[in-house]
Design an enzyme around this catalytic site. Structure first.
Site, mmCIF file in Angstrom:
data_model
loop_
_atom_site.group_PDB
_atom_site.id
_atom_site.type_symbol
_atom_site.label_atom_id
_atom_site.label_comp_id
_atom_site.label_asym_id
_atom_site.label_seq_id
_atom_site.Cartn_x
_atom_site.Cartn_y
_atom_site.Cartn_z
ATOM 1 C CD1 TRP A 20 -25.153 -22.221 -20.259
ATOM 2 C CD2 TRP A 20 -24.369 -20.355 -19.330
ATOM 3 N NE1 TRP A 20 -24.781 -22.527 -18.964
ATOM 4 C CE2 TRP A 20 -24.295 -21.388 -18.376
ATOM 5 C CE3 TRP A 20 -23.912 -19.086 -18.976
ATOM 6 C CZ2 TRP A 20 -23.796 -21.188 -17.090
ATOM 7 C CZ3 TRP A 20 -23.425 -18.877 -17.690
ATOM 8 C CH2 TRP A 20 -23.374 -19.942 -16.773
ATOM 9 C CE LYS A 114 -12.753 -12.597 -6.975
ATOM 10 N NZ LYS A 114 -13.420 -11.920 -8.078
ATOM 11 C CG ASN A 119 -12.886 -11.877 -12.274
ATOM 12 O OD1 ASN A 119 -13.095 -11.728 -11.077
ATOM 13 N ND2 ASN A 119 -13.573 -11.238 -13.188
ATOM 14 C CB ILE A 437 -19.757 -0.937 -2.204
ATOM 15 C CG1 ILE A 437 -19.849 -1.674 -0.867
ATOM 16 C CG2 ILE A 437 -18.436 -1.280 -2.873
ATOM 17 C CD1 ILE A 437 -18.858 -1.197 0.179
ATOM 18 C CB SER A 439 -22.826 0.320 -8.679
ATOM 19 O OG SER A 439 -22.790 -0.937 -8.043
ATOM 20 C CD GLU A 490 -19.587 2.824 -9.333
ATOM 21 O OE1 GLU A 490 -19.532 1.796 -10.032
ATOM 22 O OE2 GLU A 490 -19.022 2.924 -8.241
ATOM 23 C CG HIS A 700 -23.178 -11.675 -4.649
ATOM 24 N ND1 HIS A 700 -22.380 -11.394 -3.562
ATOM 25 C CD2 HIS A 700 -22.483 -11.247 -5.736
ATOM 26 C CE1 HIS A 700 -21.262 -10.828 -3.977
ATOM 27 N NE2 HIS A 700 -21.296 -10.731 -5.278
#
Length: 775
Positions: A20, A114, A119, A437, A439, A490, A700
């Site tokens: 998916w 949320k 999560n 933040i 990464s 990271e 995002h």
């Protein structure tokens, strides 16, 4: 008991091998035509239904499948498209649907937050426009599809009107009644069309009923369902609740519906207690959630049968549905693909398919008696006992440490006011310091090299050299951009929890144990199956290397104990906070090692702190006190000059302000860009005097914001926050973003910071004491 039906509340969308997710991302990137994409989505839906049929489920849910998010799906049924997306009415186009979720070049995506205390993230409906219309009957479409293609007379799953409106934004609380009444006729029309199509059962989810509600809200619920049952009197309507127990038990079970779904797993025994106290209406079907839909451990079949017997006796009912306690959206698909786990662990696991088998097994046991499933009862008991007796669950050193927590210090050496002066002297950062933040972009090449290393096609030395080259490249990029505080990026980490779980004792990882977090973003939560133990340094090598490349401070990056807890599948034989304290003690050792090796800023991220809040407000204090203690247990041993940072995802920040203060972190950054205005309003009434960074742009979305947008966000924050304490940073880590868009966005962010420094009367500093000290 003869009248027993097995059913399910919802099935995972992503597929055994994330088919998916791959289809979505191919469509978004233009690698798949729309027609092909839609055919693939239909294929996935039908495959999920067939699997449930094969597992022996009597009443199969339809319409729980989504191409992004079920809350967004509900909003689209009512044409709730924010004005900025230029919607013209009628059925919402697929492209607009995805734009709302992901944003586009001209419009910011809708807020994401949320789903209760899980999560999973949902897209928050925007009710600023007051003209909803019923533009598409999705449940009807999926019901007809299942019936025509597979001969399944399914149970449409619908997000209920009270929960839908309560989860939305764009109206005042005193308008709740008016807003629910605005949608009630639309729900009535939907149900009427389902009835006309021959639908027998409908599942209407109202998980909001397991939160703390007022008597007025319960009265509104009663009025709403009186209207809905009249609109479709032939439909058997199940009012489904989950994640906790009902407070208004008598009122809710007396609603004019045909069935009530209750959670008997996460209810602390309160739903069963209420049944014993108040009984259950004999004209209704009780849908008993007795299999854990949120965790992965095998059920003790004998205990579950005993629980069902107690439920049936208390309810005095002759008709019963047996089901998971919630949708199986929150667990992986099947244990069968996990070929690399030890037999001890694998035999003690149960994913979605296995949980459906347990539901069917329990139904058989209730109908035919325990003797009919005696072999299965013994097998489940043996599997659980074997795991409990394993060495991993009997680590004496860890158990002794957690038994003596009272003897361990969980407070910083000096109060924040004193520490902050020492830190200002040590670092001498400019006003409004800039950082990220944690990464940086995980490119296809990084993933490719990691996979080659895992397949042993690269030696560990070759892989580490590759990671060091990525760190070096991004340290140089940060130098060129002019950031004030660096991170190493990271690049060695797949996931912020998985990385630490792989290096701590008591954890195990699956190969295909993926679950949906948001959109196509899937995570693979670790299994905390044993006592959590520190084994060796986890972040030291990369942190020290990165710091050796620059005279600017580089933050050490750790994931906090509560986030590791909340983003893992946690063993169910201990209290969750015993496990959290075990994690905290392991992180405490890591933090001490980082500090001893010259890392003077250490970020311990807790993005999941709020999402773990119990649904009942009366339980909040116990949770928050335990969460704060675990965090402080991890960080309290550092020197006053060492600056502790943390990061959180935003959701009703003001509700946990006291707990955030109590963490006593020197700097907190909060994900806020999609809901920046709401958070700023909370600071008008609440003073926060420690260091704080409110995300100034949304990571995002691939959209690069303008300098005006970032400057506006900074300026709004500075109206209520002290410039001397304010940090400027993106919303979250930049792992999922592309390299060029990341550099461009950070360049704009730094320019916005410089311009703002001038406006508040603090010129840009080119050097600082930390630089000089390093030189």
């Amino acid at each position: 008991m003869k009248n027993v039906i097995s059913t399910n509340l919802g099935y995972p969308r992503i597929g055994e091998h994330r088919e998916w997710k791959k289809a979505l991302e191919h469509f978004w990137s233009g690698k798949m035509e729309k027609e092909t994409f839609l055919l693939q989505m239909q294929e996935f839906r039908l495959d999920h239904l067939k699997k449930q049929l094969d597992q022996g489920i009597d009443l199969i849910p339809v319409g729980d499948f989504s191409m992004y998010d079920h809350v967004l799906d509900t909003a689209m049924m009512f044409g709730l498209v924010p004005e900025r997306f230029e919607y013209k009415g009628g059925k919402v186009p697929l492209e607009t649907y995805f734009d709302i979720a992901r944003g586009n070049r001209s419009a910011v995506a809708s807020e994401m937050t949320k789903w209760f205390n899980t999560n999973y993230h949902y897209i928050v409906p925007e009710l600023n426009q007051r003209n909803p219309a019923f533009v598409e009957n999705r449940p009807l479409h999926f019901y007809q599809e299942a019936k025509q293609k597979l001969g399944i007379n399914g149970k449409p799953v619908i997000l209920g009107p009270v929960t839908f409106v309560k989860l939305a934004k764009g109206y005042d609380q005193q308008e709740l009644k008016d807003m629910v009444e605005l949608f009630t006729p639309l729900y009535a029309q939907m149900l009427g069309e389902l009835e006309a199509a021959g639908v027998e059962w409908v599942q209407i989810d109202e998980p909001i009923l397991c939160t703390t509600l007022s008597a007025e809200e319960i009265h509104l619920l009663k009025e709403t369902y009186e209207t809905l049952t009249k609109a479709a009197p032939k439909i058997k309507m199940i009012l489904q609740t989950y994640f906790d127990h009902l407070d208004y038990f008598e009122e809710i079970t007396s609603l004019p519906v045909h069935g009530i779904g209750l959670d008997f797993v996460h209810d602390d025994g309160q739903n069963l207690k209420a049944l014993n106290t108040f009984g259950f209406p004999q004209d209704k079907m009780l849908a008993a959630g007795v299999i854990d839909g949120r965790n992965v451990w095998r059920a003790n079949i004998e205990e579950r049968i005993t629980l069902i017997e107690k439920i049936a006796a208390a309810a005095k009912c002759e008709q019963l549905m047996i089901q998971p306690a919630s949708s199986l959206l929150h667990v992986p698909i099947t244990v069968n693909n996990e070929t690399e786990l030890t037999p001890t662990l694998k035999n003690a696991l149960s994913f979605a398919d296995e949980k459906l088998q347990e539901v069917a097994l329990l139904s058989k046991g209730v109908k035919e008696g325990k003797a009919a499933i005696e072999k299965d009862i013994k097998a489940s008991k043996a599997a659980i006992e074997t795991l409990n007796g394993s060495p991993e669950r009997n680590n004496t050193k860890v158990q002794l440490a957690t038994a003596n927590l009272e003897a361990m210090n969980a407070e910083r050496q000096a109060p924040f006011e004193s520490r902050s002066k020492l830190q200002e002297s040590a670092f001498q950062l400019p006003i409004l310091p800039t950082t990220t933040i944690g990464s940086f972009p995980q490119t296809q090449e990084i993933r490719k090299q990691r996979l080659k290393w895992r397949k042993k096609e690269l030696t560990t030395e070759q892989y580490e050299d590759f990671i060091k080259a990525e760190i070096k490249k991004w340290i140089e990029i940060q130098e060129k951009l002019g950031l004030d505080v660096f991170v190493h990026g990271e690049f060695e980490r797949t996931d912020m929890v998985e990385y630490f779980g792989e290096k701590l004792g008591g954890f195990q990882f699956t190969k295909f144990g993926w679950v949906q977090s948001y959109g196509s973003r899937c995570v693979k939560p670790p299994l905390i199956f044993g006592d959590v133990a520190f084994l060796a340094p986890m972040t030291l090598k990369e942190s020290v290397y990165a710091q050796s490349l620059t005279s600017k401070p580089v933050k050490g990056m750790l994931t906090g104990p509560i986030t590791i807890l909340n983003w893992s599948f946690v063993r169910d034989d201990l209290s969750r906070f015993t496990v959290a304290n075990q994690i905290a003690l392991a992180l405490r050792e890591e933090i001490n090692i980082l500090e001893k090796n010259g890392i003077q800023m250490i970020q311990v991220d807790e993005p999941a702190l709020r999402e773990g809040l119990p649904l009942k407000k009366e339980k909040w204090d116990n949770y928050l006190n335990a969460a704060v203690h675990a965090f402080k247990l991890a960080v309290s041993t550092v020197k006053n000059e060492t600056q502790i940072h943390t990061h959180m995802c935003y959701s009703d920040f003001e509700e946990i302000m006291d707990a955030i203060n109590a963490l006593d972190a020197d700097v907190i950054s909060i994900e806020t860009s999609r809901s920046h205005g709401e958070l700023i309003q909370s600071f008008e009434d609440t003073t926060y005097e420690k260091g704080i960074g409110l995300g100034v742009y949304d990571i995002h979305s691939k959209r690069v914001p303008t300098i005006e947008e970032m400057s506006t966000n900074i300026s709004r924050a500075l109206k209520v926050l002290d410039p001397k304490r304010f940090w400027i940073n993106p919303d979250c880590g930049l792992k999922t973003r592309g390299t060029e868009e990341t550099i461009e966005a950070l360049k704009i962010m730094i320019e916005a910071a410089k311009e703002t420094r001038e406006t508040v009367g603090y010129p840009v500093k080119e050097t600082n004491a930390f630089v000089n000290a390093k030189e």
